[in-house]
Design an enzyme around this catalytic site. Sequence first.
Site, PDB file in Angstrom:
ATOM      1  N   ARG A  10       0.845  -1.199   0.000  1.00 18.28           N
ATOM      2  CA  ARG A  10       0.000   0.000   0.000  1.00 18.28           C
ATOM      3  C   ARG A  10       0.881   1.250   0.000  1.00 18.28           C
ATOM      4  NH1 ARG A  10      -2.109   0.176   6.337  1.00 18.28           N
ATOM      5  NH2 ARG A  10      -0.299   1.329   7.093  1.00 18.28           N
ATOM      6  N   TYR A 146      11.281   7.718  15.476  1.00 13.14           N
ATOM      7  CA  TYR A 146      11.209   7.770  14.008  1.00 13.14           C
ATOM      8  C   TYR A 146      12.345   8.626  13.446  1.00 13.14           C
ATOM      9  CZ  TYR A 146       8.933   8.387   9.389  1.00 13.14           C
ATOM     10  OH  TYR A 146       8.636   8.414   8.049  1.00 13.14           O
ATOM     11  N   THR A 181      -0.639   9.171   2.421  1.00 11.91           N
ATOM     12  CA  THR A 181      -0.781   7.717   2.566  1.00 11.91           C
ATOM     13  C   THR A 181      -1.477   7.436   3.900  1.00 11.91           C
ATOM     14  OG1 THR A 181       1.264   7.424   3.796  1.00 11.91           O
ATOM     15  CG2 THR A 181       1.459   7.372   1.387  1.00 11.91           C
TER      16      THR A 181
HETATM   17  N1  LIG Z   1       3.722   9.148   4.281  1.00  8.46           N
HETATM   18  C1  LIG Z   1       4.643  10.073   4.599  1.00  8.46           C
HETATM   19  O1  LIG Z   1       4.323  11.245   4.852  1.00  8.46           O
HETATM   20  C2  LIG Z   1       6.096   9.697   4.628  1.00  8.46           C
HETATM   21  C3  LIG Z   1       7.042  10.735   4.648  1.00  8.46           C
HETATM   22  C4  LIG Z   1       8.381  10.430   4.658  1.00  8.46           C
HETATM   23  C5  LIG Z   1       8.785   9.102   4.640  1.00  8.46           C
HETATM   24  N2  LIG Z   1       7.855   8.120   4.620  1.00  8.46           N
HETATM   25  C6  LIG Z   1       8.338   6.735   4.586  1.00  8.46           C
HETATM   26  O2  LIG Z   1       7.836   6.119   3.425  1.00  8.46           O
HETATM   27  C7  LIG Z   1       7.755   4.715   3.629  1.00  8.46           C
HETATM   28  C8  LIG Z   1       6.380   4.232   3.208  1.00  8.46           C
HETATM   29  O3  LIG Z   1       5.418   4.818   4.064  1.00  8.46           O
HETATM   30  P1  LIG Z   1       3.888   5.026   3.686  1.00  8.46           P
HETATM   31  O4  LIG Z   1       3.581   6.444   3.916  1.00  8.46           O
HETATM   32  O5  LIG Z   1       3.576   4.412   2.368  1.00  8.46           O
HETATM   33  O6  LIG Z   1       3.226   4.218   4.895  1.00  8.46           O
HETATM   34  P2  LIG Z   1       2.144   3.038   4.929  1.00  8.46           P
HETATM   35  O7  LIG Z   1       1.899   2.800   6.376  1.00  8.46           O
HETATM   36  O8  LIG Z   1       1.001   3.348   4.041  1.00  8.46           O
HETATM   37  O9  LIG Z   1       2.934   1.812   4.283  1.00  8.46           O
HETATM   38  C9  LIG Z   1       3.997   1.171   4.962  1.00  8.46           C
HETATM   39  C10 LIG Z   1       4.043  -0.276   4.507  1.00  8.46           C
HETATM   40  O10 LIG Z   1       5.115  -0.928   5.234  1.00  8.46           O
HETATM   41  C11 LIG Z   1       4.629  -2.191   5.634  1.00  8.46           C
HETATM   42  N3  LIG Z   1       5.356  -2.708   6.788  1.00  8.46           N
HETATM   43  C12 LIG Z   1       5.324  -2.241   8.068  1.00  8.46           C
HETATM   44  N4  LIG Z   1       6.047  -3.036   8.860  1.00  8.46           N
HETATM   45  C13 LIG Z   1       6.573  -4.015   8.082  1.00  8.46           C
HETATM   46  C14 LIG Z   1       7.415  -5.124   8.320  1.00  8.46           C
HETATM   47  N5  LIG Z   1       7.869  -5.420   9.562  1.00  8.46           N
HETATM   48  N6  LIG Z   1       7.761  -5.909   7.285  1.00  8.46           N
HETATM   49  C15 LIG Z   1       7.292  -5.640   6.037  1.00  8.46           C
HETATM   50  N7  LIG Z   1       6.479  -4.613   5.747  1.00  8.46           N
HETATM   51  C16 LIG Z   1       6.122  -3.809   6.764  1.00  8.46           C
HETATM   52  C17 LIG Z   1       3.164  -1.952   5.953  1.00  8.46           C
HETATM   53  O11 LIG Z   1       2.427  -3.166   6.012  1.00  8.46           O
HETATM   54  C18 LIG Z   1       2.744  -1.036   4.826  1.00  8.46           C
HETATM   55  O12 LIG Z   1       2.308  -1.747   3.699  1.00  8.46           O
HETATM   56  C19 LIG Z   1       8.078   4.495   5.104  1.00  8.46           C
HETATM   57  O13 LIG Z   1       9.433   4.119   5.251  1.00  8.46           O
HETATM   58  C20 LIG Z   1       7.862   5.862   5.715  1.00  8.46           C
HETATM   59  O14 LIG Z   1       8.603   6.048   6.902  1.00  8.46           O
HETATM   60  C21 LIG Z   1       6.518   8.377   4.604  1.00  8.46           C
END
Ligand SMILES: NC(=O)c1ccc[n+]([C@@H]2O[C@H](COP(=O)([O-])OP(=O)(O)OC[C@H]3O[C@@H](n4cnc5c(N)ncnc54)[C@H](O)[C@@H]3O)[C@@H](O)[C@H]2O)c1
Length: 244
Positions: A10, A146, A181
């Site tokens: 996702r 984080y 997201t």
């Molecule tokens: N959304 C934001 O604003 C944002 C900003 C900066 C960085 N990020 C980073 O982007 C990346 C993706 O985040 P997102 O926003 O799509 O979040 P999200 O929560 O929608 O997706 C994260 C995904 O990681 C998976 N996951 C979690 N733990 C896991 C594990 N132990 N093993 C395998 N999969 C696992 C979840 O099941 C999920 O599908 C992350 O590293 C997040 O820190 C997000």
Amino acid sequence: MPVLVSGGARGMGAAIAREVIEQGGQVVLADVLEKEGQDLADSLGSAASFIHLDVTQETSWERAVSHAQDRFGQLGGLVNNAGILLEGRVETTTPEQWQRTIAVNQLGVFLGMKAAVKAMRSAGGGSIVNISSTAGMTGFTDCFAYVASKWAVRGMTKAAALELAQYGIRVNSVHPGDTMTDMIAGAVASSGAVTTHDQIPLGRYALPSDISKLVLFLLSAESSYISGAEHVIDGAVTAGTPAH
Ligand SMILES: NC(=O)c1ccc[n+]([C@@H]2O[C@H](COP(=O)([O-])OP(=O)(O)OC[C@H]3O[C@@H](n4cnc5c(N)ncnc54)[C@H](O)[C@@H]3O)[C@@H](O)[C@H]2O)c1
């Protein structure tokens, strides 16, 4: 080039997987979310495949990399995208929240790189993209563990880039700002660790597709001289403080 995307079920990972397919590549979506991941892979067609992956487990990574090699012949790209955001301040974060955050966001990235290197060396090279955050470039309140984990991703990226260049493996980090997201929806709902629109010079949150386009560039041969670098994509939030 076959690409493995952790957390591909996702959010940003799903957008990256879609972009790989749109650009004619092959992708392994790897996630703990089995139904979402399998459904997405099915919808993307035969160039996509799903496998269960818990990024905190070394054997799980080894299975995922073998799956990519069995299914698509080799592994050329890895996106260490899986991550969690557990809110808490320096005074309120529990050791359990800290350990869980470091396990997924930091150990998970290390184990992913470790598992992929052998496969990429036998493929003659590769590209690793580690998803950090603007929280890996500066400090933010309300997400203490984080921030620590995302700074670690930035450092591990540079160390790995130096070690792996000799094998033709490039390693870069991507630092998104707030992106639409489920993760950010959760933080908005708790009115915690997020910026508001008026704090973003470009005036909006990123879309997952904004991030996936940058990631695809870093995976591709178009970026063949870029390694060990951090790539901020945040609508200018960390560029400085506006005068008005
Ligand atoms: N959304 C934001 O604003 C944002 C900003 C900066 C960085 N990020 C980073 O982007 C990346 C993706 O985040 P997102 O926003 O799509 O979040 P999200 O929560 O929608 O997706 C994260 C995904 O990681 C998976 N996951 C979690 N733990 C896991 C594990 N132990 N093993 C395998 N999969 C696992 C979840 O099941 C999920 O599908 C992350 O590293 C997040 O820190 C997000």
